[in-house]
Design a protein around this motif. Structure first.
Motif, PDB file in Angstrom:
ATOM      1  N   ARG A  15      45.843  21.777  48.903  1.00 49.15           N
ATOM      2  CA  ARG A  15      44.585  22.474  48.656  1.00 49.15           C
ATOM      3  C   ARG A  15      43.423  21.647  49.209  1.00 49.15           C
ATOM      4  NH1 ARG A  15      43.767  26.153  44.543  1.00 49.15           N
ATOM      5  NH2 ARG A  15      41.830  25.069  44.092  1.00 49.15           N
ATOM      6  N   CYS A  16      42.452  22.316  49.804  1.00 48.20           N
ATOM      7  CA  CYS A  16      41.275  21.608  50.316  1.00 48.20           C
ATOM      8  C   CYS A  16      40.423  21.064  49.166  1.00 48.20           C
ATOM      9  CB  CYS A  16      40.434  22.549  51.191  1.00 48.20           C
ATOM     10  SG  CYS A  16      41.260  23.045  52.708  1.00 48.20           S
ATOM     11  N   VAL A  17      40.350  21.794  48.063  1.00 47.13           N
ATOM     12  CA  VAL A  17      39.569  21.383  46.901  1.00 47.13           C
ATOM     13  C   VAL A  17      40.482  21.408  45.690  1.00 47.13           C
ATOM     14  CG1 VAL A  17      37.561  21.872  45.456  1.00 47.13           C
ATOM     15  CG2 VAL A  17      37.477  22.362  47.908  1.00 47.13           C
ATOM     16  N   ARG A  18      40.615  20.269  45.029  1.00 42.78           N
ATOM     17  CA  ARG A  18      41.472  20.195  43.856  1.00 42.78           C
ATOM     18  C   ARG A  18      40.799  20.832  42.645  1.00 42.78           C
ATOM     19  NH1 ARG A  18      41.759  14.831  45.516  1.00 42.78           N
ATOM     20  NH2 ARG A  18      40.623  14.216  43.633  1.00 42.78           N
ATOM     21  N   ASP A  19      41.615  21.232  41.675  1.00 46.38           N
ATOM     22  CA  ASP A  19      41.089  21.885  40.485  1.00 46.38           C
ATOM     23  C   ASP A  19      40.105  21.001  39.730  1.00 46.38           C
ATOM     24  OD1 ASP A  19      42.594  24.048  41.089  1.00 46.38           O
ATOM     25  OD2 ASP A  19      44.152  23.691  39.595  1.00 46.38           O
ATOM     26  N   ASP A  20      40.295  19.681  39.786  1.00 45.61           N
ATOM     27  CA  ASP A  20      39.423  18.782  39.031  1.00 45.61           C
ATOM     28  C   ASP A  20      38.159  18.402  39.790  1.00 45.61           C
ATOM     29  OD1 ASP A  20      40.599  17.258  40.961  1.00 45.61           O
ATOM     30  OD2 ASP A  20      41.205  15.614  39.622  1.00 45.61           O
ATOM     31  N   GLU A  21      37.989  18.897  41.016  1.00 50.20           N
ATOM     32  CA  GLU A  21      36.809  18.560  41.803  1.00 50.20           C
ATOM     33  C   GLU A  21      35.642  19.500  41.546  1.00 50.20           C
ATOM     34  OE1 GLU A  21      38.459  16.378  45.781  1.00 50.20           O
ATOM     35  OE2 GLU A  21      38.671  18.547  45.695  1.00 50.20           O
ATOM     36  N   ARG A  22      35.926  20.741  41.246  1.00 58.46           N
ATOM     37  CA  ARG A  22      34.887  21.692  40.906  1.00 58.46           C
ATOM     38  C   ARG A  22      35.549  22.887  40.226  1.00 58.46           C
ATOM     39  NH1 ARG A  22      33.421  23.658  47.040  1.00 58.46           N
ATOM     40  NH2 ARG A  22      35.117  25.149  47.309  1.00 58.46           N
ATOM     41  N   PRO A  23      34.822  23.585  39.354  1.00 57.41           N
ATOM     42  CA  PRO A  23      35.441  24.710  38.649  1.00 57.41           C
ATOM     43  C   PRO A  23      35.761  25.854  39.602  1.00 57.41           C
ATOM     44  CG  PRO A  23      33.084  24.624  38.235  1.00 57.41           C
ATOM     45  CD  PRO A  23      33.441  23.357  38.954  1.00 57.41           C
ATOM     46  N   LEU A  24      36.831  26.545  39.316  1.00 63.26           N
ATOM     47  CA  LEU A  24      37.175  27.718  40.102  1.00 63.26           C
ATOM     48  C   LEU A  24      36.134  28.806  39.885  1.00 63.26           C
ATOM     49  CD1 LEU A  24      41.022  27.854  39.457  1.00 63.26           C
ATOM     50  CD2 LEU A  24      39.844  26.994  41.478  1.00 63.26           C
ATOM     51  N   VAL A  25      35.977  29.664  40.862  1.00 56.03           N
ATOM     52  CA  VAL A  25      35.010  30.758  40.760  1.00 56.03           C
ATOM     53  C   VAL A  25      35.474  31.745  39.703  1.00 56.03           C
ATOM     54  CG1 VAL A  25      33.934  32.673  41.987  1.00 56.03           C
ATOM     55  CG2 VAL A  25      34.320  30.501  43.165  1.00 56.03           C
ATOM     56  N   ASP A  26      34.571  32.118  38.817  1.00 47.60           N
ATOM     57  CA  ASP A  26      34.885  33.110  37.792  1.00 47.60           C
ATOM     58  C   ASP A  26      35.118  34.469  38.458  1.00 47.60           C
ATOM     59  OD1 ASP A  26      34.910  34.102  34.943  1.00 47.60           O
ATOM     60  OD2 ASP A  26      33.257  35.287  35.761  1.00 47.60           O
ATOM     61  N   PRO A  27      36.242  35.120  38.192  1.00 50.55           N
ATOM     62  CA  PRO A  27      36.532  36.400  38.852  1.00 50.55           C
ATOM     63  C   PRO A  27      35.456  37.454  38.628  1.00 50.55           C
ATOM     64  CG  PRO A  27      38.500  35.556  37.801  1.00 50.55           C
ATOM     65  CD  PRO A  27      37.377  34.665  37.356  1.00 50.55           C
TER      66      PRO A  27
END
Length: 205
Positions: free
Chosen positions: A31-43
């Motif tokens: 993954r280019c951006v890990r889960d702990d690097e920034r919150p996922l976009v809210d659907p």
């Protein structure tokens, strides 16, 4: 000299050597951006913001041994002029997509402003409404025989050219085999979808 170069390229793993097919999707650790690097976009927020982009509305239709099938699709676009290609996006959970895939062909019916109710009927899941074509007027498109709905401003008759993965959707590329417009039907303008509602196009003076 040429023979030496070929032997060298083969030795270092050039395209001339056999290689393992590449997976269509990268594994999770790439993954280019890990889960702990920034919150996922809210659907819900994703849907709300992207809803500000107005789009046209189509019905993608095919026919197989079970009869006609189709679904309402706003994720449609022209893709290439040479060769003539179009594309649409369909959810992996679609019950209509497997039938289109098996048939290998489809017709894109561009809906007019007067066809909001028709769009709503095709937006219902096939599991809830198996026969979406009940009471709907259509005829076979000239090349693939896919359903061409009556009174649509434009239609594009296609064969499946390629299918790509796109998260929870598939990106389907179609090779255009025939297309045309219905000028009387087009006079009402296109049916638009914006922020969860249907609308019409009005030209600026």
């Amino acid at each position: 000299m040429a023979a030496t170069a070929v032997r060298y390229l083969r030795a270092v793993g050039s395209p001339t050597a056999s290689v393992r097919p590449v997976d269509p999707l990268p594994p999770p650790e790439l993954r280019c951006v890990r889960d702990d690097e920034r919150p996922l976009v809210d659907p819900a927020e994703f849907r709300r913001v992207l809803g500000h982009f107005a789009s046209g509305v189509t019905v993608i239709a095919t026919v197989d041994e079970m009869g006609p099938a189709g679904f309402a699709c706003q994720s449609f676009a022209s893709l290439s002029l040479d060769p003539p290609l179009v594309a649409f996006m369909v959810a992996r959970t679609s019950t209509t997509w497997p039938r289109i895939a098996r048939a290998g062909v489809f017709c894109v019916n561009v809906l007019g402003a007067h066809q909001g109710e028709l769009c709503r009927s095709f937006a219902i899941s096939g599991s809830r409404r198996p026969d979406k074509f009940a009471g709907v007027r259509y005829e076979p498109s000239p090349v693939t025989g896919s359903p061409r709905l009556a009174d649509v401003p434009a239609w594009i008759d296609c064969a499946i050219h390629a299918v790509h993965t796109g998260g929870d959707h598939l990106v389907v590329v179609g090779r255009v085999r025939a297309l045309a417009t219905d000028e009387p039907a087009a006079r009402s303008g296109p049916l638009l979808f914006h922020r969860g509602s249907f609308g019409e196009f009005t030209a600026l003076p």
